[in-house]
Design an enzyme around this catalytic site. Structure first.
Site, PDB file in Angstrom:
ATOM      1  N   ASP A   1       0.855  -1.185   0.000  1.00 48.52           N
ATOM      2  CA  ASP A   1       0.000   0.000   0.000  1.00 48.52           C
ATOM      3  C   ASP A   1       0.897   1.242   0.000  1.00 48.52           C
ATOM      4  OD1 ASP A   1      -2.851   1.212   0.949  1.00 48.52           O
ATOM      5  OD2 ASP A   1      -1.201   2.255   1.940  1.00 48.52           O
TER       6      ASP A   1
ATOM      7  N   ALA B   1     -23.187   3.777   6.458  1.00 50.32           N
ATOM      8  CA  ALA B   1     -24.101   3.458   5.359  1.00 50.32           C
ATOM      9  C   ALA B   1     -23.627   2.248   4.559  1.00 50.32           C
ATOM     10  CB  ALA B   1     -24.165   4.653   4.404  1.00 50.32           C
TER      11      ALA B   1
HETATM   12  O1  LIG Z   1     -20.815   5.140   5.866  1.00 43.21           O
HETATM   13  C1  LIG Z   1     -19.975   4.658   5.097  1.00 43.21           C
HETATM   14  C2  LIG Z   1     -18.762   5.316   4.787  1.00 43.21           C
HETATM   15  C3  LIG Z   1     -17.894   4.718   3.897  1.00 43.21           C
HETATM   16  N1  LIG Z   1     -18.192   3.509   3.334  1.00 43.21           N
HETATM   17  C4  LIG Z   1     -17.248   2.874   2.388  1.00 43.21           C
HETATM   18  O2  LIG Z   1     -15.935   3.058   2.851  1.00 43.21           O
HETATM   19  C5  LIG Z   1     -15.064   3.368   1.784  1.00 43.21           C
HETATM   20  C6  LIG Z   1     -14.490   4.748   2.053  1.00 43.21           C
HETATM   21  O3  LIG Z   1     -13.455   5.004   1.157  1.00 43.21           O
HETATM   22  P1  LIG Z   1     -13.166   6.468   0.602  1.00 43.21           P
HETATM   23  O4  LIG Z   1     -14.356   7.002  -0.056  1.00 43.21           O
HETATM   24  O5  LIG Z   1     -11.959   6.382  -0.265  1.00 43.21           O
HETATM   25  O6  LIG Z   1     -12.947   7.342   1.854  1.00 43.21           O
HETATM   26  P2  LIG Z   1     -11.937   7.251   3.129  1.00 43.21           P
HETATM   27  O7  LIG Z   1     -12.343   6.176   4.010  1.00 43.21           O
HETATM   28  O8  LIG Z   1     -11.941   8.596   3.678  1.00 43.21           O
HETATM   29  O9  LIG Z   1     -10.534   6.891   2.422  1.00 43.21           O
HETATM   30  C7  LIG Z   1      -9.178   7.199   2.664  1.00 43.21           C
HETATM   31  O10 LIG Z   1      -8.506   6.530   1.580  1.00 43.21           O
HETATM   32  C8  LIG Z   1      -8.837   6.984   0.265  1.00 43.21           C
HETATM   33  C9  LIG Z   1      -8.099   6.122  -0.734  1.00 43.21           C
HETATM   34  O11 LIG Z   1      -6.719   6.313  -0.640  1.00 43.21           O
HETATM   35  C10 LIG Z   1      -8.504   8.459   0.128  1.00 43.21           C
HETATM   36  O12 LIG Z   1      -8.916   8.922  -1.154  1.00 43.21           O
HETATM   37  C11 LIG Z   1      -9.194   9.257   1.230  1.00 43.21           C
HETATM   38  O13 LIG Z   1      -8.829  10.615   1.151  1.00 43.21           O
HETATM   39  C12 LIG Z   1      -8.816   8.686   2.597  1.00 43.21           C
HETATM   40  O14 LIG Z   1      -9.464   9.393   3.624  1.00 43.21           O
HETATM   41  C13 LIG Z   1     -15.888   3.352   0.514  1.00 43.21           C
HETATM   42  O15 LIG Z   1     -15.727   2.107  -0.099  1.00 43.21           O
HETATM   43  C14 LIG Z   1     -17.322   3.507   1.010  1.00 43.21           C
HETATM   44  O16 LIG Z   1     -18.266   2.835   0.203  1.00 43.21           O
HETATM   45  C15 LIG Z   1     -19.363   2.879   3.623  1.00 43.21           C
HETATM   46  O17 LIG Z   1     -19.639   1.783   3.095  1.00 43.21           O
HETATM   47  N2  LIG Z   1     -20.214   3.475   4.501  1.00 43.21           N
END
Ligand SMILES: O=c1ccn([C@@H]2O[C@H](COP(=O)(O)OP(=O)(O)O[C@H]3O[C@H](CO)[C@@H](O)[C@H](O)[C@H]3O)[C@@H](O)[C@H]2O)c(=O)[nH]1
Length: 468
Positions: free
Chosen positions: A109, A341
């Site tokens: 990663d 969610a």
């Molecule tokens: O209520 C929620 C919130 C999130 N998700 C999932 O969780 C993941 C979240 O990923 P992402 O949208 O990339 O956000 P972050 O968790 O904030 O991801 C981190 O990692 C990403 C990939 O490197 C970066 O782009 C972001 O800035 C960094 O904060 C996704 O698959 C969403 O579908 C859910 O299922 N439910």
């Protein structure tokens, strides 16, 4: 023929872990000689992820080695991996001693790049798995280059409109959308170090696709000018069936049932990723905006940890405490407020017409996949840069904010939020049309003959050649 073993080291956050594991499975599915060992790190501060890790199925071709949990409470995502390096080395020694397959390399990663040292000790190459956009990778590498080679002082860009010409972006990038870590000394040092390590790798896999980011990928393609290792577009890799850490609970079913009762493209969905949350004043402004727009809404509203404490947001015990008086009664039947969610299931539901998102890269890929336009509201990390890319570079999103920062005192007014949501939910606007087109491209990229599929085959050939 001899088996080929790869070692994967994902970062523990959901935004990194899920796509890295998917990438591992993708490689397995495309070549029968490959088997994979994944080192997983379970952070005690995030129970959802811990549960997800426990549920990971092993097979004779993929197995998980759980690294001893360290005290992670104060670890930065940029430096935590250092203390795991000796454990990884020890475990890989055992692995290679007891295995009849040849170790072909490490897939790390982006935040685990320092494990390149361990791969070097075993005399095998490392590949980086970059979980965000090609443009943000280009930005990171370019900033590292101008810092190291041209001694550029980055503080001149802090919260400013001073622009930087970055070769992997079409437009010059204003300082106010730079990741704020580039201005914090204790974060800048490891960030720059990671950038240098990326250049030492044998290749960088990016969770994106050519049709979305042709400018950045084409730039990388001319390796002489970019002086980077080969960059492989391998996405979009999405945790689709996972709803990654959702659990198919009664709550999730209720959400989907509520959506079933709504008209197509009538609901605005608000969700801010694994670390998103707002101060109470801001929550109230969002609530007022939603009420004023009159649109139906599904809002993942989570509570920030108390000031001074680290950790993921949690669900509110009593929503009425934080929302404007009477809001829940007035919006009964029009809107629904939820905690974590089942995001991909929601985005895939025909009732969703728009997505107010923090612009985490996975959320962007997911919304493009389902053809749902985004209104941008970044919070931290590279999200401001992603928002800029989506609104200005690609024309695939509308703006609520591009430069909001989670720890700032700024409150976005209900009026601005309302304006953004109205623009988002307009039917047949240009952004919506472009998003639908990009949705088709994203589905083609990893299918047979698609651009990422082709690139993945090139990468696999390179990996296999390592052991010939
Ligand atoms: O209520 C929620 C919130 C999130 N998700 C999932 O969780 C993941 C979240 O990923 P992402 O949208 O990339 O956000 P972050 O968790 O904030 O991801 C981190 O990692 C990403 C990939 O490197 C970066 O782009 C972001 O800035 C960094 O904060 C996704 O698959 C969403 O579908 C859910 O299922 N439910």
């Amino acid at each position: 023929m001899k088996k080929v073993e790869l070692v994967f080291v994902p970062s523990p956050g959901v935004g990194h872990l899920a796509s890295t594991l998917k990438a591992a499975n993708l490689l397995l599915g495309r070549h029968e000689r490959i088997s994979i060992t994944v080192f997983v790190i379970k952070l005690s501060s995030d129970l959802k992820i811990a549960k997800y890790i426990d549920s990971l199925p092993t097979s004779d071709r993929i197995r998980f080695i759980h690294l001893r949990p360290n005290d992670d409470s104060n670890d930065s995502p940029l430096t935590f991996i250092e203390k795991y390096k000796p454990h990884i080395k020890e475990a890989v020694s055992k692995l290679t001693a007891n295995s009849d397959s040849s170790l072909a390399g490490f897939v790390l990663d982006m935040f685990c790049a320092p494990v390149i040292d361990v791969a070097n000790e075993f005399g095998v190459p490392s590949y980086i798995f970059y979980t965000s956009s090609a443009a943000s990778l280009g930005f990171w590498l370019y900033v590292q280059f101008i810092h190291d080679e041209q001694h550029v002082d980055l503080t001149q860009f802090k919260d400013s409109n001073t622009e930087l010409v970055v070769p992997t972006s079409v437009n010059s990038v204003p300082g106010r959308v730079f990741p704020s870590s580039f201005f914090e000394k204790e974060r800048l040092v490891p960030l720059l170090a990671h950038g240098r390590r990326f250049r030492e790798s044998k290749g960088i896999m990016v969770n994106s696709f050519m049709e979305l980011e042709s400018h950045a990928f084409n730039y990388f393609g001319h390796s002489e000018s970019s002086k980077t290792p080969p960059v492989y577009p391998v996405g979009p890799i999405l945790g689709l069936e996972g709803d990654v850490v959702s659990d198919g609970s009664i709550g999730d079913k209720e959400i989907m049932k509520w959506l079933d009762d709504q008209a197509p493209e009538s609901v605005v969905f608000l969700c801010f990723g694994s670390g998103g949350g707002f101060p109470e004043d801001q929550v109230k402004e969002i609530a007022c905006a939603l009420e004023h727009t009159g649109y139906r809404f599904l809002w993942s509203l989570r509570q920030l940890p108390p000031k001074g404490k680290m950790g993921p947001p949690s669900d509110y015990e009593d929503l009425a405490q934080v929302l404007p008086t009477g809001f829940l009664d007035r919006t009964d039947g029009i809107g629904k407020i939820i905690g974590w969610a089942p995001q991909t299931a929601i985005l895939g539901h025909p009732a969703i017409g728009g997505f107010v998102s923090h612009c985490g890269w996975n959320s962007i890929l997911e919304s493009l996949w389902f053809g749902v336009p985004i209104a941008t509201w970044p919070m931290y990390a590279e999200q401001q840069f992603n928002a800029f890319a989506m609104v200005i570079e690609l024309g695939l999103a509308v703006e609520i904010k591009m430069d909001y920062k989670k720890d700032s005192e700024i409150i976005v007014s209900a009026k601005d939020i309302e304006k953004g949501i109205k623009c988002l939910m307009e039917h047949d606007n240009e952004v919506r049309m472009k998003v639908k087109e990009m949705s088709e491209n994203s589905r083609k990229a990893l299918s047979d003959g698609g651009s990422s599929s082709f690139s993945l085959d090139r990468l696999i050939q390179d990996i296999i050649n390592n052991v010939i």
